[in-house]
Design a protein around this motif. Structure first.
Motif, PDB file in Angstrom:
ATOM      1  N   GLU A  87      13.393  31.463  57.121  1.00 19.57           N
ATOM      2  CA  GLU A  87      13.562  30.362  56.178  1.00 19.57           C
ATOM      3  C   GLU A  87      13.999  30.873  54.811  1.00 19.57           C
ATOM      4  OE1 GLU A  87      10.705  26.863  54.424  1.00 19.57           O
ATOM      5  OE2 GLU A  87      11.161  26.913  56.556  1.00 19.57           O
ATOM      6  N   PRO A 104      10.132  21.980  57.084  1.00 21.33           N
ATOM      7  CA  PRO A 104      10.620  23.319  57.387  1.00 21.33           C
ATOM      8  C   PRO A 104      12.155  23.331  57.386  1.00 21.33           C
ATOM      9  CG  PRO A 104       8.890  22.685  58.919  1.00 21.33           C
ATOM     10  CD  PRO A 104       9.227  21.458  58.128  1.00 21.33           C
ATOM     11  N   ALA A 105      12.757  24.425  56.933  1.00 24.00           N
ATOM     12  CA  ALA A 105      14.217  24.497  56.830  1.00 24.00           C
ATOM     13  C   ALA A 105      14.896  24.172  58.158  1.00 24.00           C
ATOM     14  CB  ALA A 105      14.640  25.888  56.348  1.00 24.00           C
ATOM     15  N   ILE A 106      14.301  24.636  59.246  1.00 20.35           N
ATOM     16  CA  ILE A 106      14.902  24.415  60.567  1.00 20.35           C
ATOM     17  C   ILE A 106      14.917  22.922  60.921  1.00 20.35           C
ATOM     18  CG2 ILE A 106      12.751  24.670  61.883  1.00 20.35           C
ATOM     19  CD1 ILE A 106      14.327  26.203  63.991  1.00 20.35           C
ATOM     20  N   SER A 141      17.697  31.782  55.165  1.00 18.89           N
ATOM     21  CA  SER A 141      18.492  30.564  55.303  1.00 18.89           C
ATOM     22  C   SER A 141      18.629  29.840  53.973  1.00 18.89           C
ATOM     23  CB  SER A 141      17.837  29.641  56.338  1.00 18.89           C
ATOM     24  OG  SER A 141      18.528  28.413  56.434  1.00 18.89           O
ATOM     25  N   ASN A 142      17.532  29.705  53.260  1.00 16.09           N
ATOM     26  CA  ASN A 142      17.557  29.041  51.967  1.00 16.09           C
ATOM     27  C   ASN A 142      18.349  29.837  50.932  1.00 16.09           C
ATOM     28  OD1 ASN A 142      16.041  26.923  52.928  1.00 16.09           O
ATOM     29  ND2 ASN A 142      14.108  27.647  52.098  1.00 16.09           N
ATOM     30  N   THR A 162       9.029  32.637  58.825  1.00 21.31           N
ATOM     31  CA  THR A 162       8.910  32.564  57.367  1.00 21.31           C
ATOM     32  C   THR A 162      10.063  33.280  56.685  1.00 21.31           C
ATOM     33  OG1 THR A 162       6.487  32.466  57.529  1.00 21.31           O
ATOM     34  CG2 THR A 162       7.427  33.105  55.392  1.00 21.31           C
TER      35      THR A 162
END
Length: 603
Positions: free
Chosen positions: A63, A406-408, A66-67, A60
């Protein structure tokens, strides 16, 4: 409708690089990166199983970081793209690179922990709810596989820290050099200084042969004057990359770009072999086009020049007309895609104004926290630029249909990224052809469509040959600018089958793609995406709007499986076989043959 030629960035962070909201977001990034580093350091998979609650928290926060990095990087880069003289933006980018290094260090540690897990523990982790979200299992397996070659945590940390002022710095150094380059050009008795973006657009699209020639000569001269600086930059950038590969046991310089694009070498070989076996029709096209210009052989600067025969005048599209045309024709295939494009224009997500001080080229960038995109280009009203605009909207739509993942699982590779963009471009180019009202107009539009194939099969093939040969040579020595120029010229002659009267020896200096640190071999994915999209387009043409949902499903899978698996699942094709590639090439050869037939009376 009337649409803005400049983009709205204030809705992201109000106030540009001075934005208080931007400063606060960057400060929050520091806290989140620290939290992430602590969580990863303290995580013990053995005590966290079988529920892996701590791992879920790690994912979590990962993400969020990363975002946040994506949001701020995209914003600052957008500011700098629109004004290359903005020094504050350059400084902020350098600071973000440093923060990214801290994030990478934690990523290395997490990867090492995932890699060292016993198979039984790993199987338990993959049964957790977070791992079962769309695409996450594939991405975790991919991380565990590539993580096996990592060095020690300390060594990886050192490499990441050194990359800020090494690898990444050489990439941004290229931007600094280009920001200070102008192209002098005499027009109407007055010498004007063009930015590289303005000069390139004018040179490659002007209908006047003399203008193209004079600009190209100046273009080559200016880049050759700076060649020693670019040679230093390229040598150190790729020297760093090759050394880093060697430290990780990688001796094949194609291994990383193939892994990044999630494709097999057999697929790449099958594609280039099919193209190499089908060069002659495209050589014939270039020769015929040169004949139409009153020349025996094609010159470099004439490749993208418009073919205007008889009393035909090339159609021009204002930005508003281009927007309406794109929306209308997207709607014929996909109402969802058309609605998205309409929203993009209405919300001013596009920077299209033709003005000094902008960087050359065009791109689409994503803002993951806002779940929005922005498109950058310099619009010049030609049919080509309508296609470019559609191309970038294709990229934006690709991101749009994946924001809820999900970002991944949104991290699709470049080759499939170019699929959505080229698909959108094909919709527009075919629409313009259908509306042709005369033979002369059809010839003009066929030429524009085939230009894309020339870029993919000749120009980009030359880039691949050059970069492949350059990396091989760079393993053994630092190359002089003369040696690099010779490699570029040899690659162009090989790819174009020695069919041109003149070449662009300093293309290696003028092309940004060779200097991007994040993606090695920024070339073959374009050709892959072009041919792959042709296959999708042919499939869609048979099914009409009923293919809309299938298309979205394909796009949503682009970061969740290998390229070969994606093609097999959604199209039922084997990319390692020549048949698929030949079928795509045959579509364009049909266009070439029609062009040759229609232009017979004019030579």
């Amino acid at each position: 409708m009337t649409y803005s030629l400049t983009w709205d960035l204030d809705s992201i962070f109000d106030g540009g690089v001075e934005s208080e909201a931007l400063k606060q977001r960057i400060l929050l990034l520091d806290d989140q990166i620290t939290e992430y580093q602590t969580l990863v350091t303290d995580w013990n998979p053995d005590t966290d199983k079988p529920e892996f609650k701590q791992f879920e928290i790690i994912m979590t926060v990962q993400e969020k970081v990363s975002n946040g990095l994506g949001q701020t990087f995209s914003f600052v880069n957008a500011i700098q793209s629109a004004d290359v003289s903005n020094k504050e933006a350059g400084s902020l980018l350098a600071g973000l690179y440093t923060k990214h290094t801290g994030f990478q260090n934690a990523e290395v540690l997490l990867t090492k922990k995932l890699t060292s897990m016993p198979d039984a523990t790993w199987s338990q982790l993959l049964e957790t709810p977070i791992a079962k979200k769309q695409g996450v299992t594939f991405n975790l397996e991919e991380t565990r596989h590539t993580g096996k070659r990592l060095l020690s945590e300390e060594e990886e940390t050192i490499i990441n820290q050194l990359s800020t002022d090494g690898f990444n710095a050489w990439s941004t150094h290229y931007d600094t050099i280009v920001a200070n380059i102008t192209i002098p050009f005499e027009e109407d008795g007055e010498v004007i200084e063009l930015s590289v973006g303005q000069a390139f657009n004018k040179m490659m699209s002007s209908a006047d042969s003399d203008t193209r020639k004079r600009l190209f000569d100046k273009w080559e001269e200016v880049w050759s004057q700076q060649a020693p600086l670019f040679a230093d930059t390229l040598n150190h950038l790729d020297g760093y990359r090759l050394t880093n590969n060697k430290l990780h046991g990688i001796t094949d310089h194609l291994q990383i770009p193939l892994e990044y694009n999630r494709m097999q070498e057999k697929t790449l070989t099958a594609m280039w072999d099919a193209i190499a076996a089908n060069k002659q029709p495209f050589v014939d096209f270039l020769t015929r086009k040169a004949n139409l210009f009153g020349k025996e052989k094609m010159e470099w600067q004439d490749q993208d020049a418009p073919v205007i025969l008889g009393d035909f005048e090339e159609k021009r599209y204002t930005f508003n007309e281009a927007a309406d045309f794109i929306i209308e024709n997207f709607n014929n295939f996909s109402p969802k895609m058309a609605d998205f494009a309409k929203m993009t224009f209405e919300k001013s997500w596009i920077e299209a104004e033709d003005r000094p001080g902008k960087r050359p080229g065009g791109y689409c960038t994503g803002f993951p926290e806002s779940q929005e995109s922005r498109i950058f280009m310099t619009y010049g009203e030609s049919v080509n630029e309508v296609s470019t605009l559609a191309h970038e909207l294709g990229h934006a739509y690709h991101s749009h249909v994946m924001w809820d993942l999900p970002a991944i699982s949104q991290d699709y590779a470049m080759n499939v990224a170019e699929t959505a963009s080229t698909f959108a471009e094909l919709i527009v180019s075919d629409a313009t052809l259908k509306q042709a009202s005369s033979t002369e107009e059809k010839i003009n539009l066929l030429d524009i469509k085939i230009q894309n194939a020339i870029a993919m099969f000749m120009n980009i093939h030359a880039r691949f040959i050059f970069e492949n040969n350059y990396h091989e040579a760079r393993k053994h020595k630092v190359l002089t600018d003369t040696e690099i120029t010779d490699l570029m010229l040899e690659a162009q002659k090989e790819s174009y089958k020695d069919s041109l009267e003149s070449y662009h020896p300093h293309f290696w200096a003028s092309k940004l793609h060779f200097y991007i640190d994040s993606v090695p071999f920024y070339n073959f994915p374009y050709t892959f995406g072009y041919l792959f999209s042709l296959g999708i387009y042919a499939h869609a043409a048979k099914q009409g709007k009923s293919f809309e949902d299938e298309y979205v499903a394909l796009l949503r899978d682009t970061a969740s499986m290998t390229t070969e698996e994606l093609a097999l699942k959604h199209l039922g094709i084997d990319l390692t076989k020549p048949d698929f590639w030949q079928a795509g090439i045959d579509i364009i050869i049909k266009d070439v043959n029609e062009f040759l037939e229609l232009t017979k009376p004019y030579v």
